[in-house]
Design an enzyme around this catalytic site. Structure first.
Site, PDB file in Angstrom:
ATOM      1  N   LYS A 106       0.934  -1.100  -0.057  1.00  0.00           N
ATOM      2  CA  LYS A 106      -0.127  -0.096   0.116  1.00  0.00           C
ATOM      3  C   LYS A 106       0.822   1.128   0.052  1.00  0.00           C
ATOM      4  CE  LYS A 106      -4.050  -2.052   2.138  1.00  0.00           C
ATOM      5  NZ  LYS A 106      -3.378  -3.392   2.735  1.00  0.00           N
TER       6      LYS A 106
HETATM    7  O1  LIG Z   1      -9.467  -2.771   1.571  1.00  0.00           O
HETATM    8  C1  LIG Z   1      -8.601  -3.592   1.838  1.00  0.00           C
HETATM    9  C2  LIG Z   1      -7.381  -3.850   1.480  1.00  0.00           C
HETATM   10  C3  LIG Z   1      -6.346  -4.622   2.098  1.00  0.00           C
HETATM   11  N1  LIG Z   1      -6.977  -5.409   3.052  1.00  0.00           N
HETATM   12  C4  LIG Z   1      -5.841  -6.536   3.277  1.00  0.00           C
HETATM   13  O2  LIG Z   1      -6.382  -7.775   3.083  1.00  0.00           O
HETATM   14  C5  LIG Z   1      -5.903  -8.879   4.176  1.00  0.00           C
HETATM   15  C6  LIG Z   1      -7.220  -9.142   4.854  1.00  0.00           C
HETATM   16  O3  LIG Z   1      -7.086 -10.007   5.905  1.00  0.00           O
HETATM   17  P1  LIG Z   1      -8.238 -11.043   6.407  1.00  0.00           P
HETATM   18  O4  LIG Z   1      -7.580 -11.753   7.549  1.00  0.00           O
HETATM   19  O5  LIG Z   1      -8.549 -11.998   5.383  1.00  0.00           O
HETATM   20  O6  LIG Z   1      -9.251 -10.151   7.055  1.00  0.00           O
HETATM   21  C7  LIG Z   1      -5.285  -7.999   5.220  1.00  0.00           C
HETATM   22  O7  LIG Z   1      -3.837  -8.152   4.856  1.00  0.00           O
HETATM   23  C8  LIG Z   1      -5.254  -6.442   4.821  1.00  0.00           C
HETATM   24  O8  LIG Z   1      -4.301  -5.642   5.173  1.00  0.00           O
HETATM   25  C9  LIG Z   1      -7.951  -5.498   3.563  1.00  0.00           C
HETATM   26  O9  LIG Z   1      -8.397  -6.218   4.549  1.00  0.00           O
HETATM   27  N2  LIG Z   1      -9.046  -4.620   2.803  1.00  0.00           N
END
Ligand SMILES: O=c1ccn([C@@H]2O[C@H](COP(=O)(O)O)[C@@H](O)[C@H]2O)c(=O)[nH]1
Length: 308
Positions: A106
């Site tokens: 990001k």
């Molecule tokens: O809008 C967003 C952008 C990035 N993320 C990232 O995805 C994963 C989600 O993790 P889970 O454990 O499946 O919830 C995490 O690395 C976030 O930084 C997001 O969730 N939303």
């Protein structure tokens, strides 16, 4: 250029999902932690070793099921330089196993600084006329809300190498609407403006599946907005986080795909990495549990989306 490499891998595995590698030390089974701490002490070095063992186990268990992994840089940065060195090793190992690696970093900054980030994560650092690679990810996530000059250096770096980037458009978090849903003067929401700007910036880089090299992040927790964006952005590949642990479902993420079942990949991090915590075991079954969770996610989405 473009998302052809990822789309091919998705088609090979008939699975449009990506496993997150967001390795917090609490997600690592106790027997792995204990051994690492005995050897290297309770501290950064021990934690790095434990997470490395966990990552290798996860990658081995998942590499024939999922087409891609998404290590989240934050979980490595918090362990300092040793964590970042282990992230570089993790990326290399995943690529050796045939996985497409999306580094969730990001990043976003003024052009000159964005160029330095892009060299570090994608194309390599130019030193005395030679290029030296370090992280060498296939794809990165970007925060493009600083504008097109914060995105373009990454696309330049990605161009020569069949790499690509995902730009935040409509994020999955509860506060995402505070800015992203605000209406601009022309009546579009800010996330629509961002999505359309992003598709424009990368116009002309479409590959054989019709997607440019600048994808968009669209959270599974906002299905209506995904539907809106899919209609507006026919040439943009979507990364869809928020499935599972954040409440997004297969019925929500189906809107991200086009009529051929192309153009999107859905992420789950905790749902796969922490699956062992739900089996009633002591963590020795973490590989089997992760594999079963990844298969269940693939099959769940397949009820709504067929990848041609
Ligand atoms: O809008 C967003 C952008 C990035 N993320 C990232 O995805 C994963 C989600 O993790 P889970 O454990 O499946 O919830 C995490 O690395 C976030 O930084 C997001 O969730 N939303």
């Amino acid at each position: 250029m473009s998302f052809d490499v990822l789309q091919e891998k998705i088609r090979e595995k008939k699975n449009p999902t990506v496993a997150g590698l967001d390795a917090r030390i609490e997600y690592v089974p106790e027997y792995i932690r204990k051994e690492a701490f005995e050897k290297y002490g309770v501290g950064l070095k021990g934690a790095v070793e434990a997470i490395w063992q966990f990552n290798v186990g996860l990658i081995d268990a998942l590499c024939d099921i999922v087409p891609a992994v998404k290590p989240q840089s934050a979980y490595y940065e918090n362990l300092g330089w040793q964590g970042m060195e282990m992230l570089e090793r993790t990326i290399r190992y995943a690529k050796e196993k045939g996985l497409f690696v999306i580094a969730d970093i990001k990043r976003g900054d003024i052009g000159s600084t964005a160029t330095a980030y892009a060299e570090g994560w994608l194309s390599g650092a130019p030193i005395e006329g030679q290029v030296f690679k370090s992280f060498d990810a296939d794809c990165v996530t970007l925060n493009g809300y600083m504008g097109s000059d914060s995105i373009k250096p990454f696309l330049e770096a990605a161009k020569g190498e069949d790499k690509c980037a995902f730009v935040l458009v409509k994020t999955s978090n509860p506060g995402s609407g505070e800015l992203q849903d605000v209406k601009a003067a022309d009546g579009r929401t800010i996330y629509e403006v961002m999505g359309e700007l992003n598709e424009q910036i990368a116009a002309g880089t479409e590959g054989k599946y019709g997607f440019t090299m600048a994808g968009a992040v669209t959270g599974a927790t906002y299905p209506q907005q995904i539907q809106d964006l899919r209609a507006r952005l026919p040439h943009t590949f979507f990364l869809v986080p928020g499935y599972g642990a954040q409440g997004g479902t297969a019925a929500d993420v189906k809107y991200a795909f086009n009529e051929k079942g192309h153009g999107a990949i859905v992420n789950s991090s905790r749902g796969i990495m922490c699956a062992w915590k739900k089996t009633g075991g002591d963590g020795h079954d973490f590989q089997e549990a992760a594999r079963n969770a990844a298969i269940a996610m693939r099959d769940d989405i397949a009820q709504f989306v067929t990848v041609e």
